[in-house]
Scaffold this active site. Structure first.
Site, PDB file in Angstrom:
ATOM      1  N   TYR A   1      14.786  -8.313  11.372  1.00 52.74           N
ATOM      2  CA  TYR A   1      14.081  -7.154  10.837  1.00 52.74           C
ATOM      3  C   TYR A   1      14.957  -6.417   9.817  1.00 52.74           C
ATOM      4  O   TYR A   1      14.519  -6.132   8.696  1.00 52.74           O
ATOM      5  CB  TYR A   1      13.689  -6.212  11.972  1.00 52.74           C
ATOM      6  CG  TYR A   1      13.078  -4.917  11.496  1.00 52.74           C
ATOM      7  CD1 TYR A   1      11.760  -4.873  11.050  1.00 52.74           C
ATOM      8  CD2 TYR A   1      13.820  -3.740  11.497  1.00 52.74           C
ATOM      9  CE1 TYR A   1      11.195  -3.685  10.601  1.00 52.74           C
ATOM     10  CE2 TYR A   1      13.264  -2.547  11.055  1.00 52.74           C
ATOM     11  CZ  TYR A   1      11.953  -2.529  10.611  1.00 52.74           C
ATOM     12  OH  TYR A   1      11.409  -1.353  10.159  1.00 52.74           O
TER      13      TYR A   1
ATOM     14  N   GLY B   1      -0.574   4.779  10.857  1.00 60.18           N
ATOM     15  CA  GLY B   1       0.818   5.150  10.616  1.00 60.18           C
ATOM     16  C   GLY B   1       1.093   5.573   9.182  1.00 60.18           C
ATOM     17  O   GLY B   1       0.290   6.269   8.549  1.00 60.18           O
ATOM     18  N   VAL B   2       2.219   5.127   8.654  1.00 60.02           N
ATOM     19  CA  VAL B   2       2.632   5.504   7.305  1.00 60.02           C
ATOM     20  C   VAL B   2       1.642   4.978   6.270  1.00 60.02           C
ATOM     21  O   VAL B   2       1.334   5.650   5.281  1.00 60.02           O
ATOM     22  CB  VAL B   2       4.055   4.987   7.020  1.00 60.02           C
ATOM     23  CG1 VAL B   2       4.451   5.244   5.569  1.00 60.02           C
ATOM     24  CG2 VAL B   2       5.063   5.646   7.953  1.00 60.02           C
TER      25      VAL B   2
END
Length: 255
Positions: free
Chosen positions: A155, A17-18
């Site tokens: 979150y 991913g990132v």
């Protein structure tokens, strides 16, 4: 880049991913890498790809940053290295549910990984950067930090912590030659998002490209404290900043 942010950089959450996009972008700039992630096969595979493509040194540190000892283990594993750039990207949540439908332990794991471990890690590696008078820190946060959101309470709260922490450190450390950036991501095309939505095999439209987000952050690392990836005004205000807090929460919760 290596003069300012080298010779070594850490990417927490650097296996896909990132985080993987950051690792490749940093390696392309000549920075040696420490990759940190939980899943060992994926971590080692990402490291091998970077070594072959860019010829930089890569050290892997298998760690779950939601555990109490993780920051100390990371510090020990890198004690012989001069770390000039820290990217803390290990903060996704692969599930979504109402607050009471998750056990307290699940919430506390998010707090440990996104708040406590982030703080300890930044403190440990930021101190020598400030003494040397150079370095950089990127805390990857989320649009969930702008206002409270149903099913994403913990979150979003942890991402708000990271946002304010990065902005505060930017204010403190810019006089010491250390660049700090809060990178705010929207919906980004990552394996974590696909797992969250339960559609690993189906393409999704309208998602940001992790490679573009990483390149953007590294290019604008000196333009802190906050960079909103993909925004028409990336250094500007929160997209809900003109609203009252109540209206901002409602805007984040259309249901």
């Amino acid at each position: 880049m290596t003069d300012k942010y080298g010779p070594w950089g850490i990417v927490a959450g650097g296996s896909d991913g990132v985080g993987a996009a950051f690792a490749e972008a940093m390696a392309a700039r000549g920075i040696n890498l420490v990759l940190v992630a939980r899943r060992v096969p994926l971590l080692e595979s990402a490291a091998d790809v970077i070594r072959r493509r860019y010829g930089v040194q890569v050290r892997t540190v298998p760690l779950d940053l939601a555990t109490d000892d993780a920051p100390v283990e990371l510090a020990d594993a890198t004690a012989d290295l001069e770390i000039g750039l820290l990217v803390y990207n290990a903060g996704s949540d692969d599930s979504t549910a109402d607050f009471l439908d998750r056990e307290p332990a699940d919430h506390l794991r998010l707090v440990r990984r996104n708040c406590v471990s982030a703080l300890e890690t930044v403190h440990h590696f930021g101190a020598p950067m400030a003494l040397r008078g150079r370095g950089g820190v990127i805390l990857v946060t989320s649009g969930a930090a702008w206002a409270g959101g149903a099913t994403r309470a913990t979150y979003g709260a942890t991402k708000a912590f990271g946002l304010v922490l990065a902005e505060s450190l930017w204010a403190e450390w810019r006089a010491h030659g250390v660049d700090v950036l809060a990178l705010v991501l929207g919906r980004t095309d990552t394996p974590s998002l696909h797992r969250l939505l339960g559609d690993e095999d189906q393409p999704l439209g309208g998602l940001a490209d992790p490679v573009e987000a990483a390149e953007e952050a590294l290019t604008h690392l000196g333009d802190g404290p906050t960079w909103i990836s993909g925004s028409a005004d990336p250094a500007g205000a929160s997209p809900v900043g003109a609203l009252s807090r109540r209206d901002a929460v409602l805007a984040m919760n259309p249901r």
